[in-house]
Design a protein around this motif. Sequence first.
Motif, PDB file in Angstrom:
ATOM      1  N   TRP A   1       0.297 -18.267  13.000  1.00 43.73           N
ATOM      2  CA  TRP A   1      -0.831 -18.555  12.127  1.00 43.73           C
ATOM      3  C   TRP A   1      -0.568 -18.037  10.729  1.00 43.73           C
ATOM      4  CZ3 TRP A   1      -4.503 -21.846  12.889  1.00 43.73           C
ATOM      5  CH2 TRP A   1      -5.668 -21.818  12.117  1.00 43.73           C
ATOM      6  N   ASN A   2      -1.116 -18.706   9.736  1.00 45.63           N
ATOM      7  CA  ASN A   2      -1.038 -18.228   8.361  1.00 45.63           C
ATOM      8  C   ASN A   2      -2.380 -18.500   7.678  1.00 45.63           C
ATOM      9  OD1 ASN A   2      -0.485 -17.542   5.716  1.00 45.63           O
ATOM     10  ND2 ASN A   2       1.530 -18.484   5.694  1.00 45.63           N
ATOM     11  N   PRO A   3      -3.148 -17.459   7.334  1.00 44.21           N
ATOM     12  CA  PRO A   3      -4.433 -17.657   6.663  1.00 44.21           C
ATOM     13  C   PRO A   3      -4.312 -18.431   5.361  1.00 44.21           C
ATOM     14  CG  PRO A   3      -4.229 -15.398   7.449  1.00 44.21           C
ATOM     15  CD  PRO A   3      -2.884 -16.035   7.617  1.00 44.21           C
ATOM     16  N   CYS A   4      -3.117 -18.393   4.738  1.00 45.12           N
ATOM     17  CA  CYS A   4      -2.935 -19.082   3.461  1.00 45.12           C
ATOM     18  C   CYS A   4      -3.070 -20.593   3.587  1.00 45.12           C
ATOM     19  CB  CYS A   4      -1.569 -18.725   2.865  1.00 45.12           C
ATOM     20  SG  CYS A   4      -1.673 -17.585   1.451  1.00 45.12           S
ATOM     21  N   ASP A   5      -2.962 -21.123   4.809  1.00 41.52           N
ATOM     22  CA  ASP A   5      -3.133 -22.565   4.986  1.00 41.52           C
ATOM     23  C   ASP A   5      -4.550 -23.014   4.647  1.00 41.52           C
ATOM     24  OD1 ASP A   5      -0.523 -22.719   5.824  1.00 41.52           O
ATOM     25  OD2 ASP A   5      -1.015 -22.726   7.968  1.00 41.52           O
TER      26      ASP A   5
ATOM     27  N   GLY B   1     -20.211 -21.424  11.952  1.00 40.19           N
ATOM     28  CA  GLY B   1     -19.082 -21.680  12.830  1.00 40.19           C
ATOM     29  C   GLY B   1     -18.362 -20.452  13.327  1.00 40.19           C
ATOM     30  N   ALA B   2     -18.586 -19.298  12.694  1.00 41.89           N
ATOM     31  CA  ALA B   2     -17.900 -18.072  13.096  1.00 41.89           C
ATOM     32  C   ALA B   2     -18.686 -17.353  14.182  1.00 41.89           C
ATOM     33  CB  ALA B   2     -17.717 -17.153  11.893  1.00 41.89           C
ATOM     34  N   ASP B   3     -17.986 -16.589  15.012  1.00 43.19           N
ATOM     35  CA  ASP B   3     -18.656 -15.779  16.022  1.00 43.19           C
ATOM     36  C   ASP B   3     -19.332 -14.576  15.374  1.00 43.19           C
ATOM     37  OD1 ASP B   3     -17.888 -17.262  18.376  1.00 43.19           O
ATOM     38  OD2 ASP B   3     -15.868 -16.550  18.025  1.00 43.19           O
ATOM     39  N   ALA B   4     -18.713 -14.025  14.336  1.00 43.87           N
ATOM     40  CA  ALA B   4     -19.275 -12.875  13.626  1.00 43.87           C
ATOM     41  C   ALA B   4     -18.487 -12.669  12.340  1.00 43.87           C
ATOM     42  CB  ALA B   4     -19.208 -11.619  14.497  1.00 43.87           C
TER      43      ALA B   4
ATOM     44  N   ALA C   1     -14.154 -20.632   4.457  1.00 48.94           N
ATOM     45  CA  ALA C   1     -12.989 -21.521   4.410  1.00 48.94           C
ATOM     46  C   ALA C   1     -12.035 -21.225   5.576  1.00 48.94           C
ATOM     47  CB  ALA C   1     -12.257 -21.363   3.082  1.00 48.94           C
ATOM     48  N   LEU C   2     -11.831 -19.954   5.874  1.00 47.58           N
ATOM     49  CA  LEU C   2     -10.967 -19.570   6.986  1.00 47.58           C
ATOM     50  C   LEU C   2     -11.537 -20.053   8.320  1.00 47.58           C
ATOM     51  CD1 LEU C   2     -10.048 -15.936   5.902  1.00 47.58           C
ATOM     52  CD2 LEU C   2      -8.532 -17.925   5.900  1.00 47.58           C
ATOM     53  N   THR C   3     -12.852 -19.958   8.462  1.00 52.89           N
ATOM     54  CA  THR C   3     -13.502 -20.402   9.694  1.00 52.89           C
ATOM     55  C   THR C   3     -13.388 -21.905   9.868  1.00 52.89           C
ATOM     56  OG1 THR C   3     -15.057 -18.556   9.772  1.00 52.89           O
ATOM     57  CG2 THR C   3     -15.731 -20.577  10.882  1.00 52.89           C
ATOM     58  N   ARG C   4     -13.608 -22.660   8.798  1.00 54.17           N
ATOM     59  CA  ARG C   4     -13.476 -24.119   8.887  1.00 54.17           C
ATOM     60  C   ARG C   4     -12.066 -24.501   9.327  1.00 54.17           C
ATOM     61  NH1 ARG C   4     -16.539 -24.024   4.095  1.00 54.17           N
ATOM     62  NH2 ARG C   4     -14.641 -24.269   2.855  1.00 54.17           N
ATOM     63  N   HIS C   5     -11.083 -23.851   8.727  1.00 56.47           N
ATOM     64  CA  HIS C   5      -9.693 -24.155   9.064  1.00 56.47           C
ATOM     65  C   HIS C   5      -9.383 -23.786  10.514  1.00 56.47           C
ATOM     66  CE1 HIS C   5      -5.432 -24.807   8.486  1.00 56.47           C
ATOM     67  NE2 HIS C   5      -5.170 -23.577   8.898  1.00 56.47           N
ATOM     68  N   ALA C   6      -9.884 -22.646  10.966  1.00 56.02           N
ATOM     69  CA  ALA C   6      -9.661 -22.218  12.351  1.00 56.02           C
ATOM     70  C   ALA C   6     -10.300 -23.196  13.327  1.00 56.02           C
ATOM     71  CB  ALA C   6     -10.211 -20.813  12.561  1.00 56.02           C
TER      72      ALA C   6
ATOM     73  N   GLU D   1     -15.582   1.513  -6.952  1.00 51.91           N
ATOM     74  CA  GLU D   1     -15.104   2.722  -7.602  1.00 51.91           C
ATOM     75  C   GLU D   1     -15.230   2.561  -9.117  1.00 51.91           C
ATOM     76  OE1 GLU D   1     -14.391   5.212  -5.789  1.00 51.91           O
ATOM     77  OE2 GLU D   1     -14.178   4.270  -3.809  1.00 51.91           O
ATOM     78  N   GLU D   2     -14.985   3.635  -9.837  1.00 54.03           N
ATOM     79  CA  GLU D   2     -15.127   3.582 -11.287  1.00 54.03           C
ATOM     80  C   GLU D   2     -14.099   2.659 -11.919  1.00 54.03           C
ATOM     81  OE1 GLU D   2     -15.035   6.582 -15.172  1.00 54.03           O
ATOM     82  OE2 GLU D   2     -15.109   7.396 -13.135  1.00 54.03           O
ATOM     83  N   ASP D   3     -12.875   2.670 -11.374  1.00 58.21           N
ATOM     84  CA  ASP D   3     -11.806   1.897 -11.989  1.00 58.21           C
ATOM     85  C   ASP D   3     -11.468   0.601 -11.262  1.00 58.21           C
ATOM     86  OD1 ASP D   3     -10.848   3.250  -9.807  1.00 58.21           O
ATOM     87  OD2 ASP D   3      -8.871   3.639 -10.652  1.00 58.21           O
ATOM     88  N   GLN D   4     -11.912   0.479  -9.996  1.00 61.99           N
ATOM     89  CA  GLN D   4     -11.593  -0.727  -9.236  1.00 61.99           C
ATOM     90  C   GLN D   4     -12.670  -1.022  -8.200  1.00 61.99           C
ATOM     91  OE1 GLN D   4      -7.296  -1.873  -8.587  1.00 61.99           O
ATOM     92  NE2 GLN D   4      -7.097   0.321  -8.273  1.00 61.99           N
ATOM     93  N   LEU D   5     -12.756  -2.298  -7.850  1.00 62.15           N
ATOM     94  CA  LEU D   5     -13.655  -2.742  -6.786  1.00 62.15           C
ATOM     95  C   LEU D   5     -12.808  -3.188  -5.609  1.00 62.15           C
ATOM     96  CD1 LEU D   5     -16.541  -3.653  -5.818  1.00 62.15           C
ATOM     97  CD2 LEU D   5     -15.957  -5.908  -6.762  1.00 62.15           C
ATOM     98  N   TYR D   6     -13.162  -2.699  -4.405  1.00 55.20           N
ATOM     99  CA  TYR D   6     -12.467  -3.084  -3.180  1.00 55.20           C
ATOM    100  C   TYR D   6     -13.462  -3.823  -2.280  1.00 55.20           C
ATOM    101  CZ  TYR D   6      -9.252   0.576  -4.745  1.00 55.20           C
ATOM    102  OH  TYR D   6      -8.394   1.351  -5.490  1.00 55.20           O
ATOM    103  N   VAL D   7     -13.096  -5.025  -1.885  1.00 56.34           N
ATOM    104  CA  VAL D   7     -13.942  -5.808  -0.978  1.00 56.34           C
ATOM    105  C   VAL D   7     -13.053  -6.320   0.157  1.00 56.34           C
ATOM    106  CG1 VAL D   7     -15.504  -7.763  -0.730  1.00 56.34           C
ATOM    107  CG2 VAL D   7     -15.408  -6.524  -2.906  1.00 56.34           C
ATOM    108  N   THR D   8     -13.466  -6.057   1.388  1.00 54.13           N
ATOM    109  CA  THR D   8     -12.713  -6.528   2.553  1.00 54.13           C
ATOM    110  C   THR D   8     -13.643  -7.342   3.449  1.00 54.13           C
ATOM    111  OG1 THR D   8     -11.222  -4.623   2.520  1.00 54.13           O
ATOM    112  CG2 THR D   8     -11.356  -5.863   4.570  1.00 54.13           C
ATOM    113  N   GLY D   9     -13.194  -8.526   3.823  1.00 53.99           N
ATOM    114  CA  GLY D   9     -13.978  -9.391   4.689  1.00 53.99           C
ATOM    115  C   GLY D   9     -13.312  -9.562   6.038  1.00 53.99           C
ATOM    116  N   PHE D  10     -14.135  -9.633   7.081  1.00 56.33           N
ATOM    117  CA  PHE D  10     -13.670  -9.839   8.452  1.00 56.33           C
ATOM    118  C   PHE D  10     -14.413 -11.039   9.031  1.00 56.33           C
ATOM    119  CE2 PHE D  10     -13.495  -5.385   7.413  1.00 56.33           C
ATOM    120  CZ  PHE D  10     -12.321  -4.904   7.973  1.00 56.33           C
ATOM    121  N   VAL D  11     -13.680 -11.913   9.712  1.00 53.02           N
ATOM    122  CA  VAL D  11     -14.344 -13.030  10.369  1.00 53.02           C
ATOM    123  C   VAL D  11     -13.694 -13.268  11.720  1.00 53.02           C
ATOM    124  CG1 VAL D  11     -12.910 -14.835   9.288  1.00 53.02           C
ATOM    125  CG2 VAL D  11     -15.220 -15.383  10.084  1.00 53.02           C
ATOM    126  N   GLN D  12     -14.529 -13.485  12.743  1.00 52.24           N
ATOM    127  CA  GLN D  12     -14.046 -13.719  14.103  1.00 52.24           C
ATOM    128  C   GLN D  12     -14.275 -15.162  14.499  1.00 52.24           C
ATOM    129  OE1 GLN D  12     -16.176 -11.688  17.222  1.00 52.24           O
ATOM    130  NE2 GLN D  12     -14.925 -12.579  18.856  1.00 52.24           N
TER     131      GLN D  12
END
Length: 204
Positions: free
Chosen positions: A52-56, A129-132, A182-187, A140-151
């Motif tokens: 699998w490659n999420p970049c697809d 379309g996703a299970d969860a 977008a990842l869920t649609r592709h999956a 942070e003051e100098d950077q923003l970190y955002v992480t997403g999870f999809v099942q």
Amino acid sequence: MTDPMRPRHQRRTRRWAGAAALVAVGLLAAACGDDGDVGTKPDLPTEPPALWNPCDALDTAFVEEQFGARTTKEDGTPTAPDCRFVPEEGSGDPVLDANYQLFGGSLDEFWEQMGQGEDADVRQPAVPGADAARIVVAAEEDQLYVTGFVQNGMLFEVVNLVDPAPYDEERAVRGMRAALEALTRHADENGAGEPASTAPSPSS
């Protein structure tokens, strides 16, 4: 299992290899006849295929539209997928990368194994379309970190965004939700993540 919740410790995106299918080699059967010769050894691939490659499911136009970043897409090779969207050095644009795991449990169980702190800013967007799905935000003051999870079944995809200041937190979270969709649609379109007794082990 890798720990996908490490964006704040990484200024650069990380590489990973996709899980690969194992090739079983059959025993050579004796040929018919009195000479006892064996059959010809079958040709085998020199490298196992990637799973699998999420970049697809993502491209540079999507990243620019959602996050305002002009990037170069790095997606590795068919047998070593690598999904990163890298901006020009010094541009100040955000960096995006995506990874995946195969896991037989729920997102709650997946979450427990990561040991996320109780004070984390965790959001649970509704992804059709996703299970969860979940999004974790660390401003942070100098950077923003955002992480997403999809099942999607056994397929757990993880997207990391690192955005230098000045950043737009609302836009980043909105873009992350769009990425998970977008990842869920592709999956779903490719039947990925369906439970199966023959599913490969989680990628590392």
